[in-house]
Enzyme design. Structure first.
Site, PDB file in Angstrom:
ATOM      1  N   ASP A 112      46.622  42.734  49.159  1.00 40.83           N
ATOM      2  CA  ASP A 112      47.951  42.189  48.943  1.00 40.83           C
ATOM      3  C   ASP A 112      48.929  43.367  48.957  1.00 40.83           C
ATOM      4  OD1 ASP A 112      46.376  39.976  48.381  1.00 40.83           O
ATOM      5  OD2 ASP A 112      47.294  39.566  46.473  1.00 40.83           O
ATOM      6  N   HIS A 150      51.406  47.022  45.946  1.00 41.53           N
ATOM      7  CA  HIS A 150      51.314  45.734  45.254  1.00 41.53           C
ATOM      8  C   HIS A 150      51.759  45.929  43.810  1.00 41.53           C
ATOM      9  CE1 HIS A 150      50.152  41.652  44.752  1.00 41.53           C
ATOM     10  NE2 HIS A 150      49.007  41.868  44.114  1.00 41.53           N
ATOM     11  N   HIS A 210      46.071  34.515  53.391  1.00 37.92           N
ATOM     12  CA  HIS A 210      46.575  34.634  52.026  1.00 37.92           C
ATOM     13  C   HIS A 210      47.847  33.807  51.852  1.00 37.92           C
ATOM     14  CE1 HIS A 210      47.766  36.677  48.222  1.00 37.92           C
ATOM     15  NE2 HIS A 210      46.469  36.851  48.096  1.00 37.92           N
ATOM     16  N   HIS A 231      41.769  44.910  45.209  1.00 42.03           N
ATOM     17  CA  HIS A 231      42.391  45.146  43.900  1.00 42.03           C
ATOM     18  C   HIS A 231      41.794  44.179  42.893  1.00 42.03           C
ATOM     19  CE1 HIS A 231      44.711  41.848  45.582  1.00 42.03           C
ATOM     20  NE2 HIS A 231      45.270  41.620  44.409  1.00 42.03           N
ATOM     21  N   HIS A 274      42.939  41.748  40.895  1.00 44.94           N
ATOM     22  CA  HIS A 274      43.413  40.414  40.542  1.00 44.94           C
ATOM     23  C   HIS A 274      42.248  39.464  40.785  1.00 44.94           C
ATOM     24  CE1 HIS A 274      47.998  41.351  40.878  1.00 44.94           C
ATOM     25  NE2 HIS A 274      47.521  41.566  39.664  1.00 44.94           N
ATOM     26  N   ASP A 327      41.530  36.526  41.841  1.00 44.81           N
ATOM     27  CA  ASP A 327      41.267  35.763  43.051  1.00 44.81           C
ATOM     28  C   ASP A 327      40.605  36.607  44.138  1.00 44.81           C
ATOM     29  OD1 ASP A 327      43.843  37.040  43.008  1.00 44.81           O
ATOM     30  OD2 ASP A 327      44.399  35.966  44.833  1.00 44.81           O
ATOM     31  N   HIS A 328      40.557  37.919  43.949  1.00 42.23           N
ATOM     32  CA  HIS A 328      39.970  38.789  44.971  1.00 42.23           C
ATOM     33  C   HIS A 328      38.585  39.317  44.605  1.00 42.23           C
ATOM     34  CE1 HIS A 328      43.480  39.262  47.719  1.00 42.23           C
ATOM     35  NE2 HIS A 328      44.086  38.761  46.645  1.00 42.23           N
TER      36      HIS A 328
END
Length: 301
Positions: A210, A139, A268, A60, A62, A64-65
């Protein structure tokens, strides 16, 4: 099949944890699941050669990914990479990829497999040795998980059984080993079922993050050899997990147990957990075959 966690933090890195990324080597190919900031450095530290990376799978958008993509792709370009690279990700990543030629001159082609927000599940990548399936998760934003599975291999050839049925020529032995029936000079037919042992079950790995617990996570984890599942929170923060679209360690264990998985790696982790052992303890009450993922450690399936 080798699984190497490169980063096990959630949202923000810590002094001991890096942002989400996981490398899987299957045969001659390496693939990445997520690509948080600093992934290319973690790959070097793990001994993962970026030239062997065939595909990158983003769950996804976000940051941090996927914020590590720019650095990794730049390194590939500076190394004069020529072979194409597949990136599977939500459709919105297209804007990021379209801007790459304005940042540097690309030396290789990127094939973007875009997943629309109404995507449910399906095959998204395939090689001669394995497939990768994606499935929608639950998510705060559109997110998917992935499942890498070996293609079923033929069983071993029972040479003596084949000879007893009249097989003498190498070309016939080879054909039977590859799963093809043969007709002998005598006119008799020999089928693979008669001379091959039972084929081994394909190895598989599920990457689930997530997400809240959902049908998609269970589908990806079904009978998996190894499940890498987010465990952002412990029991005390179950309500917080629900609010933010994440899972607790106990919920991850319940997914592994109900799906018939063989092994569970938790990752995570929220920065509030300097030590992940309490999360492992909670998960093991439900699914004993649980470990906390250790960054740069190699897990062989």
């Amino acid at each position: 099949m080798i699984v190497i966690p490169l980063g096990t933090a959630s949202a923000m890195p810590t002094k001991k944890r890096h942002l989400p990324a996981l490398a899987v080597t299957a045969g001659a190919a390496t693939v990445l699941f997520d690509c948080g900031e600093g992934t290319q450095l973690r790959m070097m530290q793990a001994g993962v050669n970026h030239t062997r990376v065939k595909a990158i799978f983003i769950t996804h958008l976000h940051g941090d990914h996927y914020f590590g993509l720019l650095g990794l792709l730049s390194t590939m370009m500076l190394a004069s990479r020529q072979c194409p690279l597949t990136i599977v990700a939500p459709n919105q990543l297209e804007d990021f990829l379209d801007g790459l030629p304005t940042v540097f001159d690309m030396t290789f082609t990127i094939r973007h497999v875009g997943l629309p927000e109404n995507f449910s599940s399906g095959l998204v990548f395939e090689t001669d040795g394995f497939t990768v399936e994606a499935c929608a998760l639950d998510h705060r934003v559109f997110a998917v998980g992935y499942r890498l599975e070996e293609k079923r291999r033929p069983g071993n050839l029972d040479v003596e059984a084949a000879r007893a049925l009249g097989v003498t020529e190498f070309v016939h032995f080879r054909a039977l080993k590859r799963g093809h029936r043969v007709v002998l000079h005598s006119g008799n037919m020999v089928t693979p079922d008669a001379v091959l042992t039972k084929s081994p079950l394909p190895r598989s790995m599920a990457y689930v993050t997530d997400t809240r617990p959902c049908a998609g996570s269970k589908h990806l984890a079904r009978q998996a050899s190894l499940v890498y599942h987010e465990a952002t929170f412990g029991d005390a923060f179950e309500e917080r997990a629900q609010e933010t679209g994440h899972s607790t360690a106990r919920q991850a264990a319940a997914v592994a147990r109900s799906s018939g998985a063989k092994r569970l790696l938790l990752g995570h982790f929220s920065a509030r957990y300097a030590d992940a052992q309490p999360l492992v303890n909670e998960a093991r009450e439900v699914f004993p075959q649980t470990e906390a993922a250790v960054e740069l450690q190699r897990y062989e399936i």
